[in-house]
Motif scaffolding. Structure first.
Motif, PDB file in Angstrom:
ATOM      1  N   ARG A 120      64.886  63.492  56.715  1.00 47.01           N
ATOM      2  CA  ARG A 120      64.892  62.571  55.579  1.00 47.01           C
ATOM      3  C   ARG A 120      65.410  61.212  56.016  1.00 47.01           C
ATOM      4  O   ARG A 120      65.956  61.062  57.110  1.00 47.01           O
ATOM      5  CB  ARG A 120      65.751  63.128  54.435  1.00 47.01           C
ATOM      6  N   LEU A 121      65.249  60.247  55.142  1.00 45.79           N
ATOM      7  CA  LEU A 121      65.645  58.875  55.449  1.00 45.79           C
ATOM      8  C   LEU A 121      67.044  58.563  54.933  1.00 45.79           C
ATOM      9  O   LEU A 121      67.529  59.173  53.977  1.00 45.79           O
ATOM     10  CB  LEU A 121      64.669  57.884  54.810  1.00 45.79           C
ATOM     11  N   THR A 122      67.661  57.580  55.587  1.00 45.08           N
ATOM     12  CA  THR A 122      68.928  57.040  55.117  1.00 45.08           C
ATOM     13  C   THR A 122      68.968  55.561  55.478  1.00 45.08           C
ATOM     14  O   THR A 122      68.202  55.100  56.328  1.00 45.08           O
ATOM     15  CB  THR A 122      70.134  57.776  55.738  1.00 45.08           C
ATOM     16  N   ILE A 123      69.837  54.819  54.831  1.00 43.03           N
ATOM     17  CA  ILE A 123      70.022  53.405  55.163  1.00 43.03           C
ATOM     18  C   ILE A 123      71.167  53.298  56.153  1.00 43.03           C
ATOM     19  O   ILE A 123      72.269  53.804  55.898  1.00 43.03           O
ATOM     20  CB  ILE A 123      70.341  52.569  53.912  1.00 43.03           C
ATOM     21  N   ALA A 124      70.916  52.668  57.286  1.00 41.19           N
ATOM     22  CA  ALA A 124      71.975  52.418  58.273  1.00 41.19           C
ATOM     23  C   ALA A 124      72.458  50.984  58.116  1.00 41.19           C
ATOM     24  O   ALA A 124      71.654  50.053  57.961  1.00 41.19           O
ATOM     25  CB  ALA A 124      71.440  52.639  59.684  1.00 41.19           C
ATOM     26  N   THR A 125      73.776  50.798  58.131  1.00 49.66           N
ATOM     27  CA  THR A 125      74.360  49.461  58.054  1.00 49.66           C
ATOM     28  C   THR A 125      75.375  49.306  59.179  1.00 49.66           C
ATOM     29  O   THR A 125      75.712  50.268  59.873  1.00 49.66           O
ATOM     30  CB  THR A 125      75.088  49.227  56.714  1.00 49.66           C
ATOM     31  N   ALA A 126      75.869  48.097  59.341  1.00 49.27           N
ATOM     32  CA  ALA A 126      76.939  47.879  60.308  1.00 49.27           C
ATOM     33  C   ALA A 126      78.145  48.738  59.931  1.00 49.27           C
ATOM     34  O   ALA A 126      78.339  49.088  58.762  1.00 49.27           O
ATOM     35  CB  ALA A 126      77.321  46.404  60.332  1.00 49.27           C
ATOM     36  N   LYS A 134      74.387  49.097  48.614  1.00 48.95           N
ATOM     37  CA  LYS A 134      74.621  50.269  47.767  1.00 48.95           C
ATOM     38  C   LYS A 134      73.401  51.169  47.635  1.00 48.95           C
ATOM     39  O   LYS A 134      73.525  52.356  47.413  1.00 48.95           O
ATOM     40  CB  LYS A 134      75.065  49.827  46.364  1.00 48.95           C
ATOM     41  N   ASP A 135      72.189  50.588  47.744  1.00 50.32           N
ATOM     42  CA  ASP A 135      70.980  51.380  47.522  1.00 50.32           C
ATOM     43  C   ASP A 135      69.758  50.684  48.101  1.00 50.32           C
ATOM     44  O   ASP A 135      69.869  49.598  48.702  1.00 50.32           O
ATOM     45  CB  ASP A 135      70.784  51.656  46.027  1.00 50.32           C
ATOM     46  N   LEU A 136      68.592  51.271  47.908  1.00 48.71           N
ATOM     47  CA  LEU A 136      67.363  50.689  48.423  1.00 48.71           C
ATOM     48  C   LEU A 136      67.104  49.297  47.845  1.00 48.71           C
ATOM     49  O   LEU A 136      66.631  48.398  48.541  1.00 48.71           O
ATOM     50  CB  LEU A 136      66.178  51.603  48.103  1.00 48.71           C
ATOM     51  N   ALA A 137      67.417  49.118  46.571  1.00 48.95           N
ATOM     52  CA  ALA A 137      67.165  47.834  45.913  1.00 48.95           C
ATOM     53  C   ALA A 137      67.892  46.690  46.616  1.00 48.95           C
ATOM     54  O   ALA A 137      67.386  45.562  46.678  1.00 48.95           O
ATOM     55  CB  ALA A 137      67.571  47.904  44.443  1.00 48.95           C
ATOM     56  N   VAL A 213      70.061  57.887  50.562  1.00 51.15           N
ATOM     57  CA  VAL A 213      68.916  57.669  49.683  1.00 51.15           C
ATOM     58  C   VAL A 213      68.749  58.943  48.862  1.00 51.15           C
ATOM     59  O   VAL A 213      68.562  60.020  49.418  1.00 51.15           O
ATOM     60  CB  VAL A 213      67.630  57.389  50.481  1.00 51.15           C
ATOM     61  N   PRO A 214      68.828  58.852  47.533  1.00 42.61           N
ATOM     62  CA  PRO A 214      68.713  60.057  46.695  1.00 42.61           C
ATOM     63  C   PRO A 214      67.414  60.810  46.961  1.00 42.61           C
ATOM     64  O   PRO A 214      66.386  60.204  47.286  1.00 42.61           O
ATOM     65  CB  PRO A 214      68.740  59.488  45.266  1.00 42.61           C
TER      66      PRO A 214
END
Length: 261
Positions: A120-126, A134-137, A213-214
């Motif tokens: 599944r996907l996730t958002i990677a940040t520093a 906080k979310d995809l938006a 990501v939900p």
């Protein structure tokens, strides 16, 4: 006396040459390996999606321990690049992609594929998420430098799918050839955020932070494995692909964060 010495030296050389040849002939082709018992084995070359880099190195070690005489080597890249290599006839024995679409497009070059895992996907940040994503938006924010994989890469295609479904318009600062390149951009501070697989973010723990990501907004990536019809070792390649679907291999994949097929 000198002629006698020369004749003796020549005779000694003649006697030693056959012995040296017998002892020194240990050549083998590039597809064989020593199984540890003096018998020659097989070296398998597996083309695998970049997101499998860490877990497949462990899987290769595990397989070699229970299959003496077989050595497994991997070539990791984006699935689209692997497909190009197969079409160009690059010597290899098996293929594992990060999507069924790429594998299906090679049906004339492979045996019957079997899905060995999902992701599944996730958002990677520093690290520390300094931009407070906080979310995809949030990825559409103008103050963020977002990096995505190129659209022809499975993770890039999945990323665009989930963004479009949420009506999020992201203009990436770069489009990378594989998921590891996306992760690298974020971990090096060249981007504020990027979309990667859950497993890749886990492998970079301590270097990046993640924003989940939900499930309702996520995409599921399937990983099919198949033998290549051009393999010089079809039996051994088939055995390895079957092993990838075994409980032992699934245990390794599960420990790395992959989901069961």
């Amino acid at each position: 006396m000198r002629r006698t010495s020369v004749r003796l030296a020549a005779l000694a050389t003649a006697l030693l040459l056959p012995l040296a040849a017998a002892c020194g002939d240990d050549s083998s082709d590039g597809g064989s390996a020593d199984g540890g018992d003096g018998k020659k084995g097989t070296t398998l070359t597996v083309l695998a999606a970049a997101s499998l880099t860490d877990v497949f190195k462990r899987a290769g070690d595990a397989y070699e321990k229970t299959h003496p005489g077989t050595k497994v080597t991997f070539s990791f890249a984006g699935s689209q690049e692997l497909a190009s290599q197969v079409r160009q006839g690059v010597p290899a024995d098996a293929l594992v992609t990060a999507d069924t679409k790429t594998m299906d497009g090679l049906s004339g070059e492979t045996g019957k594929p079997v899905v060995i895992a999902r992701n599944r996907l996730t958002i990677a940040t520093a690290q520390g998420n300094p931009k407070h994503v906080k979310d995809l938006a949030d990825l559409a924010r103008k103050d963020l430098k977002v990096v995505l994989a190129a659209p022809e890469v499975p993770v890039g295609r999945y990323s665009r799918k989930v963004l479009e479904q949420q009506h999020v318009d992201v203009k990436p600062v770069s489009q990378e050839p594989n998921v590891r390149a996306v992760l690298s951009k974020v971990s090096l501070g060249e981007a504020d955020a990027g979309i990667v697989y859950v497993t890749d973010a886990a492998a970079a723990k301590g270097k990046v932070a993640t924003v989940a990501v939900p499930d309702a907004q996520n995409a599921v990536a399937a990983y099919p494995a198949a033998t290549l019809k051009g393999s010089k070792h079809p039996e051994e390649a088939g055995a390895f692909v079957r092993w990838l679907a075994s409980s032992e291999a699934r245990g390794l994949l599960g420990a790395a964060g992959f989901q069961r097929p």
